[in-house]
Design a protein around this motif. Structure first.
Motif, PDB file in Angstrom:
ATOM      1  N   ASP A  91      10.608  -6.925  22.485  1.00 34.22           N
ATOM      2  CA  ASP A  91      11.279  -7.477  21.316  1.00 34.22           C
ATOM      3  C   ASP A  91      10.294  -8.094  20.329  1.00 34.22           C
ATOM      4  OD1 ASP A  91      10.481  -9.530  22.916  1.00 34.22           O
ATOM      5  OD2 ASP A  91      12.298 -10.735  22.656  1.00 34.22           O
ATOM      6  N   LYS A  92       9.048  -7.607  20.323  1.00 35.79           N
ATOM      7  CA  LYS A  92       8.021  -8.210  19.483  1.00 35.79           C
ATOM      8  C   LYS A  92       7.477  -7.248  18.431  1.00 35.79           C
ATOM      9  CE  LYS A  92       7.636 -12.393  21.238  1.00 35.79           C
ATOM     10  NZ  LYS A  92       7.741 -13.625  20.448  1.00 35.79           N
ATOM     11  N   SER A  93       8.133  -6.136  18.205  1.00 37.28           N
ATOM     12  CA  SER A  93       7.677  -5.159  17.220  1.00 37.28           C
ATOM     13  C   SER A  93       8.840  -4.773  16.317  1.00 37.28           C
ATOM     14  CB  SER A  93       7.134  -3.899  17.912  1.00 37.28           C
ATOM     15  OG  SER A  93       6.058  -4.220  18.766  1.00 37.28           O
ATOM     16  N   PHE A  94       8.545  -4.554  15.039  1.00 34.85           N
ATOM     17  CA  PHE A  94       9.626  -4.246  14.111  1.00 34.85           C
ATOM     18  C   PHE A  94       9.085  -3.638  12.818  1.00 34.85           C
ATOM     19  CE2 PHE A  94       8.393  -8.695  13.945  1.00 34.85           C
ATOM     20  CZ  PHE A  94       8.054  -8.883  12.609  1.00 34.85           C
ATOM     21  N   ASN A  95       9.965  -2.927  12.114  1.00 30.86           N
ATOM     22  CA  ASN A  95       9.655  -2.379  10.796  1.00 30.86           C
ATOM     23  C   ASN A  95       9.810  -3.469   9.747  1.00 30.86           C
ATOM     24  OD1 ASN A  95       9.288   0.591  11.273  1.00 30.86           O
ATOM     25  ND2 ASN A  95      11.338   0.351  12.136  1.00 30.86           N
ATOM     26  N   ARG A  96       8.767  -3.725   8.988  1.00 33.74           N
ATOM     27  CA  ARG A  96       8.849  -4.671   7.880  1.00 33.74           C
ATOM     28  C   ARG A  96       9.396  -3.984   6.619  1.00 33.74           C
ATOM     29  NH1 ARG A  96       5.693  -9.259   7.245  1.00 33.74           N
ATOM     30  NH2 ARG A  96       4.930  -8.476   5.247  1.00 33.74           N
ATOM     31  N   LEU A  97       8.874  -2.814   6.330  1.00 36.49           N
ATOM     32  CA  LEU A  97       9.274  -2.078   5.128  1.00 36.49           C
ATOM     33  C   LEU A  97       9.404  -0.599   5.464  1.00 36.49           C
ATOM     34  CD1 LEU A  97       6.727  -3.639   2.600  1.00 36.49           C
ATOM     35  CD2 LEU A  97       9.154  -4.202   2.749  1.00 36.49           C
ATOM     36  N   ALA A  98      10.329   0.080   4.820  1.00 35.51           N
ATOM     37  CA  ALA A  98      10.474   1.530   4.952  1.00 35.51           C
ATOM     38  C   ALA A  98      11.372   2.010   3.819  1.00 35.51           C
ATOM     39  CB  ALA A  98      11.065   1.904   6.312  1.00 35.51           C
ATOM     40  N   PHE A  99      10.774   2.577   2.780  1.00 37.12           N
ATOM     41  CA  PHE A  99      11.579   3.054   1.645  1.00 37.12           C
ATOM     42  C   PHE A  99      10.889   4.227   0.971  1.00 37.12           C
ATOM     43  CE2 PHE A  99       8.873  -0.397   0.067  1.00 37.12           C
ATOM     44  CZ  PHE A  99       8.296   0.166  -1.076  1.00 37.12           C
ATOM     45  N   ALA A 100      11.671   4.992   0.223  1.00 37.83           N
ATOM     46  CA  ALA A 100      11.157   6.126  -0.540  1.00 37.83           C
ATOM     47  C   ALA A 100      11.862   6.161  -1.886  1.00 37.83           C
ATOM     48  CB  ALA A 100      11.382   7.439   0.216  1.00 37.83           C
ATOM     49  N   GLY A 101      11.181   6.741  -2.881  1.00 39.11           N
ATOM     50  CA  GLY A 101      11.787   6.767  -4.204  1.00 39.11           C
ATOM     51  C   GLY A 101      11.069   7.677  -5.167  1.00 39.11           C
ATOM     52  N   LEU A 102      11.477   7.594  -6.429  1.00 41.18           N
ATOM     53  CA  LEU A 102      10.936   8.415  -7.506  1.00 41.18           C
ATOM     54  C   LEU A 102      10.515   7.539  -8.677  1.00 41.18           C
ATOM     55  CD1 LEU A 102      13.645  11.233  -7.534  1.00 41.18           C
ATOM     56  CD2 LEU A 102      11.256  11.520  -6.824  1.00 41.18           C
ATOM     57  N   LYS A 103       9.380   7.883  -9.293  1.00 37.94           N
ATOM     58  CA  LYS A 103       8.935   7.241 -10.529  1.00 37.94           C
ATOM     59  C   LYS A 103       9.143   8.213 -11.679  1.00 37.94           C
ATOM     60  CE  LYS A 103       5.235   4.625  -8.248  1.00 37.94           C
ATOM     61  NZ  LYS A 103       3.756   4.410  -8.189  1.00 37.94           N
ATOM     62  N   PHE A 104       9.766   7.733 -12.754  1.00 40.06           N
ATOM     63  CA  PHE A 104      10.083   8.567 -13.905  1.00 40.06           C
ATOM     64  C   PHE A 104       9.201   8.158 -15.088  1.00 40.06           C
ATOM     65  CE2 PHE A 104      13.772   7.770 -11.281  1.00 40.06           C
ATOM     66  CZ  PHE A 104      14.254   9.044 -11.006  1.00 40.06           C
ATOM     67  N   ALA A 105       8.009   8.762 -15.188  1.00 38.10           N
ATOM     68  CA  ALA A 105       7.087   8.505 -16.301  1.00 38.10           C
ATOM     69  C   ALA A 105       7.007   7.004 -16.585  1.00 38.10           C
ATOM     70  CB  ALA A 105       7.501   9.309 -17.522  1.00 38.10           C
ATOM     71  N   ASN A 106       7.212   6.605 -17.860  1.00 35.87           N
ATOM     72  CA  ASN A 106       7.155   5.182 -18.204  1.00 35.87           C
ATOM     73  C   ASN A 106       8.532   4.527 -18.210  1.00 35.87           C
ATOM     74  OD1 ASN A 106       8.209   6.380 -20.448  1.00 35.87           O
ATOM     75  ND2 ASN A 106       6.887   5.322 -21.926  1.00 35.87           N
ATOM     76  N   VAL A 107       9.544   5.247 -17.703  1.00 32.96           N
ATOM     77  CA  VAL A 107      10.898   4.698 -17.662  1.00 32.96           C
ATOM     78  C   VAL A 107      11.036   3.675 -16.546  1.00 32.96           C
ATOM     79  CG1 VAL A 107      13.347   5.224 -17.339  1.00 32.96           C
ATOM     80  CG2 VAL A 107      11.896   6.758 -18.679  1.00 32.96           C
ATOM     81  N   GLY A 108      10.583   4.018 -15.345  1.00 34.09           N
ATOM     82  CA  GLY A 108      10.695   3.113 -14.221  1.00 34.09           C
ATOM     83  C   GLY A 108      10.741   3.858 -12.908  1.00 34.09           C
ATOM     84  N   SER A 109      11.102   3.165 -11.840  1.00 35.66           N
ATOM     85  CA  SER A 109      11.163   3.754 -10.513  1.00 35.66           C
ATOM     86  C   SER A 109      12.485   3.387  -9.842  1.00 35.66           C
ATOM     87  CB  SER A 109       9.995   3.263  -9.649  1.00 35.66           C
ATOM     88  OG  SER A 109      10.092   1.860  -9.421  1.00 35.66           O
ATOM     89  N   PHE A 110      12.913   4.249  -8.913  1.00 30.92           N
ATOM     90  CA  PHE A 110      14.129   3.998  -8.143  1.00 30.92           C
ATOM     91  C   PHE A 110      13.848   4.348  -6.691  1.00 30.92           C
ATOM     92  CE2 PHE A 110      18.010   5.419  -6.064  1.00 30.92           C
ATOM     93  CZ  PHE A 110      18.845   4.331  -6.292  1.00 30.92           C
ATOM     94  N   ASP A 111      14.153   3.422  -5.764  1.00 30.47           N
ATOM     95  CA  ASP A 111      13.927   3.699  -4.348  1.00 30.47           C
ATOM     96  C   ASP A 111      15.042   3.092  -3.510  1.00 30.47           C
ATOM     97  OD1 ASP A 111      13.092   0.853  -3.713  1.00 30.47           O
ATOM     98  OD2 ASP A 111      11.386   1.408  -4.959  1.00 30.47           O
ATOM     99  N   TYR A 112      15.083   3.542  -2.257  1.00 32.59           N
ATOM    100  CA  TYR A 112      16.113   3.066  -1.326  1.00 32.59           C
ATOM    101  C   TYR A 112      15.497   2.907   0.057  1.00 32.59           C
ATOM    102  CZ  TYR A 112      20.027   2.944   1.902  1.00 32.59           C
ATOM    103  OH  TYR A 112      20.883   2.578   2.901  1.00 32.59           O
ATOM    104  N   GLY A 113      15.972   1.907   0.805  1.00 28.57           N
ATOM    105  CA  GLY A 113      15.546   1.708   2.185  1.00 28.57           C
ATOM    106  C   GLY A 113      15.428   0.239   2.518  1.00 28.57           C
TER     107      GLY A 113
END
Length: 398
Positions: A91-113
């Motif tokens: 019980d001493k190991s875990f995922n801190r972060l896990a996400f994926a997404g898309l960057k759209f030029a200079n508009v911005g980025s969108f990700d989920y996870g």
């Protein structure tokens, strides 16, 4: 020359976390960086729960792929495991972060996870201490105040490419409810066993502005604000109104929060230039902040301030104050009956220092001077530690 390089690299490492990542692949528009650290840490305290080995290992990768001239796909994963238990522990190991997404030029980025909640965008400015800090109201998996599950996040820097220095983030969090005795709620698959760390669906917004992007004389000065609001789960609503008197009716117990919604807002300011780092934030929460063994605060008022200086030869001393006041969280009985009381939930001065031998190796000491009243019955009844804690350690990072 080495000292000047350290003065430049160390602040960048503190802010970016993975700035020292090793590039393991870069070909045909695909890039992968691998990073990690070993933190050999020990803490000392009269409170048994804060005394002992805290050594851990943390690794992760960041990758991106060029889809076309306007579109980039990206992902990030980060994992942490503690090395302070037997090899048979699970019980001493875990995922801190896990996400994926898309960057759209200079508009911005969108990700989920699994990602940081947007409220942490401001809190991160004061959460810069070697060991402690950043805990007046932020908790992992507590709505959108820290790292959390099931979040979809849109971010834009320079406000869609139109205003230099103005960043904006919008976030939606789905249900992480879990099951209770009578029903399986929405989000049961990813719910938390402790009802205090569940959440209904909600949204958040954060915005920051870097004055140095427009005015050279204000280089290093930034301001920020964030807000989130979420439904509380059925289990959380059913948890409300519980009073813990812990035997003697003249002792302070606690009252858990009622209400159908959980809210948080924060404002902050940061200065990071000329080897000086100063940051301050104020925040309030409603019906969300955990305290002690079982409590959920009706309302909290929170303040944090951090000051650090980076010497050219590698030393970075720091001084901070972290404070949280709970509104109507205690219940006290006297000859006139029961009445609600405000209680300080977090209150400590932090004195620490980190010494960077180079960009890959450092050592630190951090002293948490607890200002909570060790004789107060409220803290004893709710399992809130009032002892000082000292943390020391060495870090290898890549």
């Amino acid at each position: 020359m080495k000292r000047k390089v350290l003065a430049i690299l160390v602040p960048a490492l503190l802010v970016a976390g993975a700035a020292n990542a090793a590039e393991i692949y870069n070909k045909n528009g695909n890039k992968v960086d691998f990073y990690g650290k070993v933190d050999a840490r020990h803490t000392f305290s009269d409170n048994p729960g804060d005394d002992g080995d805290e050594t851990y290992v943390q690794i992760g990768f960041k990758g991106e792929t060029q889809i076309n001239d306007m579109l980039i796909g990206y992902g990030r994963w980060e994992y942490k495991t503690y090395a302070n238990n037997t090899e048979g522990s699970s019980d001493k190991s875990f995922n801190r972060l896990a996400f994926a997404g898309l960057k759209f030029a200079n508009v911005g980025s969108f990700d989920y996870g699994r990602n940081y909640g947007v409220v942490y965008d401001v809190e991160a400015w004061t959460d810069m201490l070697p060991v402690f800090g950043g805990d007046s109201y932020t908790y992992t998996d507590n709505f959108m105040t820290g790292r959390t599950n099931n979040v979809a996040t849109f971010r834009t820097s320079d406000f869609f490419g139109q205003v230099d220095g103005w960043a904006l983030a919008l976030q939606y969090q789905g249900n992480n409810e879990g099951s209770n005795a009578t029903e399986d709620q929405e989000g049961t698959k990813n719910g938390h066993g402790d009802v205090r760390f569940q959440n209904g669906d909600g949204y958040g917004i954060s915005t920051t502005y870097d004055f140095g992007s427009a005015v050279a004389e204000l280089q290093g000065l930034s301001v920020g604000a964030a807000y989130s609001s979420s439904d509380r789960t059925n289990s959380q609503e059913g948890y409300r109104g519980v009073i813990n008197t812990y035997g003697n009716r003249h002792h302070n117990g606690s009252v858990t929060a009622g209400g159908e919604e959980a809210d948080a807002w924060t404002v902050g300011v940061k200065y990071d230039a000329n080897n000086v780092y100063l940051a301050m934030m104020y925040a309030e929460t409603r019906n969300m902040t955990p305290f002690g063994d079982n409590g959920i605060a009706n309302k909290t008022q929170n303040f944090e301030v951090t000051a650090q200086y980076q010497f050219d030869f590698g030393l970075r001393p720091s001084l901070a104050w972290v404070y949280s006041n709970g509104i109507d969280v205690g219940v006290h009985y006297n000859e006139h009956g029961a009445h609600l009381t405000d209680q300080e939930l977090v209150n400590y001065i932090d004195v620490g220092a980190t010494y960077y031998f180079n960009k890959n190796f450092s050592t630190y000491i951090d002293y948490k001077i607890n200002l909570l009243d060790e004789d107060a019955k409220f803290y004893k009844a709710n399992g809130i530690a009032t002892d000082d804690v000292v943390g020391i350690g060495m870090v290898y990072q890549f």
